[in-house]
Design a protein around this motif. Structure first.
Motif, mmCIF file in Angstrom:
data_model
loop_
_atom_site.group_PDB
_atom_site.id
_atom_site.type_symbol
_atom_site.label_atom_id
_atom_site.label_comp_id
_atom_site.label_asym_id
_atom_site.label_seq_id
_atom_site.Cartn_x
_atom_site.Cartn_y
_atom_site.Cartn_z
ATOM 1 N N ASP A 93 0.836 -1.197 0.000
ATOM 2 C CA ASP A 93 0.000 0.000 0.000
ATOM 3 C C ASP A 93 0.870 1.246 0.000
ATOM 4 N N GLU A 96 -0.679 9.106 1.322
ATOM 5 C CA GLU A 96 -0.503 10.446 0.770
ATOM 6 C C GLU A 96 0.559 11.206 1.572
ATOM 7 N N LEU A 119 -9.838 5.773 4.088
ATOM 8 C CA LEU A 119 -8.982 5.057 3.151
ATOM 9 C C LEU A 119 -9.791 4.673 1.916
ATOM 10 N N GLN A 120 -9.083 4.232 0.896
ATOM 11 C CA GLN A 120 -9.778 3.839 -0.327
ATOM 12 C C GLN A 120 -9.038 2.687 -0.995
ATOM 13 N N ASN A 121 -9.799 1.841 -1.637
ATOM 14 C CA ASN A 121 -9.230 0.730 -2.384
ATOM 15 C C ASN A 121 -8.808 1.195 -3.769
ATOM 16 N N ILE A 122 -7.610 0.805 -4.157
ATOM 17 C CA ILE A 122 -7.035 1.193 -5.443
ATOM 18 C C ILE A 122 -6.652 -0.071 -6.204
ATOM 19 N N ILE A 128 -9.384 4.379 -8.328
ATOM 20 C CA ILE A 128 -10.126 4.186 -7.089
ATOM 21 C C ILE A 128 -11.315 3.274 -7.372
ATOM 22 N N LYS A 131 -14.337 3.770 -2.043
ATOM 23 C CA LYS A 131 -13.979 4.666 -0.950
ATOM 24 C C LYS A 131 -14.481 4.084 0.364
ATOM 25 N N TYR A 201 -8.962 10.984 2.523
ATOM 26 C CA TYR A 201 -8.630 9.605 2.159
ATOM 27 C C TYR A 201 -7.119 9.479 1.976
ATOM 28 N N TYR A 203 -5.056 7.032 3.144
ATOM 29 C CA TYR A 203 -4.456 5.696 3.014
ATOM 30 C C TYR A 203 -4.961 5.014 1.747
ATOM 31 N N GLN A 204 -4.022 4.532 0.930
ATOM 32 C CA GLN A 204 -4.341 3.898 -0.342
ATOM 33 C C GLN A 204 -4.092 2.387 -0.239
ATOM 34 N N TYR A 205 -5.176 1.647 -0.245
ATOM 35 C CA TYR A 205 -5.119 0.199 -0.030
ATOM 36 C C TYR A 205 -5.193 -0.519 -1.375
#
Length: 321
Positions: A93, A96, A119-122, A128, A131, A201, A203-205
């Motif tokens: 992960d 930002e 956080l959001q799933n990428i 994205i 969210k 948001y 954190y990018q998961y």
């Protein structure tokens, strides 16, 4: 240097993703951080990348150990940390660049024990796909002694939060347990008094497309071991009279989250054992079907917020209870 945050990064065979993760930490606008990388028995070239970054940056500390799993890797990182706050970032992960600066600032402004963000799933293409807002309906500062609703509604992610390190003085992530975050994060909240949050948001998961990274087995029954661990701390906490929030915690984690895992278990014997355990805890905690059906999260009925397919699935399980 006295570090404000120790960022703990367990690594296991993530060679294609590791650089992006480490770059996001190195480029934080908050510079008073140490990065503790635990190579948990990787068999790919992850260690070569770790060594490259460790040679270049003085605030990186590296540890190599035999493969012991995520919990033990995090516990090793905690033991070697020195920051006022602890953060956990998964090695595939990224975060930002302003995440730690803003969260530390919120901790200072509100004298908070824990700070969280959304956080959001990428996907692999950087798009994205979902969210995951975290408690957007609550104010920036939350006094848990006045409003404990967060306990029965929060997602038990370790990765989108920073924690005062003293909270871990007698708490560690349980070894070899599925749902290790469920067994740990709520117990830290039980020791806290003030929470702060950002609605950003940060954190990018990463959700790796085209791969199945989880094997759904009888180990999912560990959810109830995790809940038992939390209960032992709950009954000793200052929040013990908040029975409604305790019931909401069990409904969200023990019913909805557990069944989301259970749905993918193929072995019928395992499924029977797991469902029997679910029925037992719902009965022993005196939780009614009506409480489950009317459970509200973020001021909305949770069941009704789901897709029709999921509603049907959960209603069928509720009938079977």
């Amino acid at each position: 240097m006295i570090y404000k945050v120790s960022v703990i990064v367990p690594v296991y065979n993530v060679e294609p993703y590791l650089r992006k993760c480490l770059d996001s930490l190195i480029n934080q606008t908050c510079k008073e951080i140490e990065i503790i990388i635990i190579n948990d028995g990787s068999t790919d070239n992850s260690q070569l990348i770790i060594d490259e970054y460790a040679l270049k940056y003085d605030n990186i500390k590296t540890i190599v150990q035999n493969n012991k799993g995520l919990s033990e890797a995090r516990n090793t990182g905690i033991k070697h940390s020195s920051g006022e706050f602890l953060a956990f970032v998964d090695s595939d992960d990224w975060i930002e660049k302003d995440m730690l600066h803003e969260m530390i600032n919120l901790a200072k402004i509100h004298s908070a024990d824990i700070v969280l963000c959304s956080l959001q799933n990428i996907n692999d293409q950087g798009k994205i796909i979902k969210k995951l807002p975290e408690l957007h309906q609550l104010p920036e500062r939350i006094d848990l002694t006045q409003d404990f609703t967060i306990f029965g509604e929060m997602s038990c992610f370790a990765c989108n939060k920073i924690f005062k390190r003293e909270l871990f003085n007698d708490i560690s992530f349980p070894k070899n347990m599925h749902f290790e975050d469920v067994a740990t994060i709520p117990r830290l909240f039980l020791k806290a008094r003030t929470i702060a949050k950002s609605n950003k948001y940060f954190y990018q998961y990463l959700v790796r497309t085209g791969s199945i990274t989880r094997n759904y087995t009888i180990k999912g029954i560990n959810m109830f071991d995790a809940i038992d661990m939390v209960k032992r701390d709950f009954i000793k906490s200052v929040y013990v009279k908040n029975l409604q929030d305790w019931h909401k915690f069990i409904i969200f984690q023990g019913f909805y989250c557990f069944l989301a895992y259970y749905a993918y278990v193929k072995n019928s014997t395992s499924r029977n054992q797991m469902f029997a355990k679910l029925r037992k805890i719902i009965t022993s905690e005196h939780i009614t079907k009506k409480q489950i059906f009317t459970y509200n999260r973020f001021k909305k009925n949770y069941l009704c917020s789901l897709s029709l397919k999921k509603i049907v699935f959960y209603v069928l399980q509720l009938i079977k209870l």
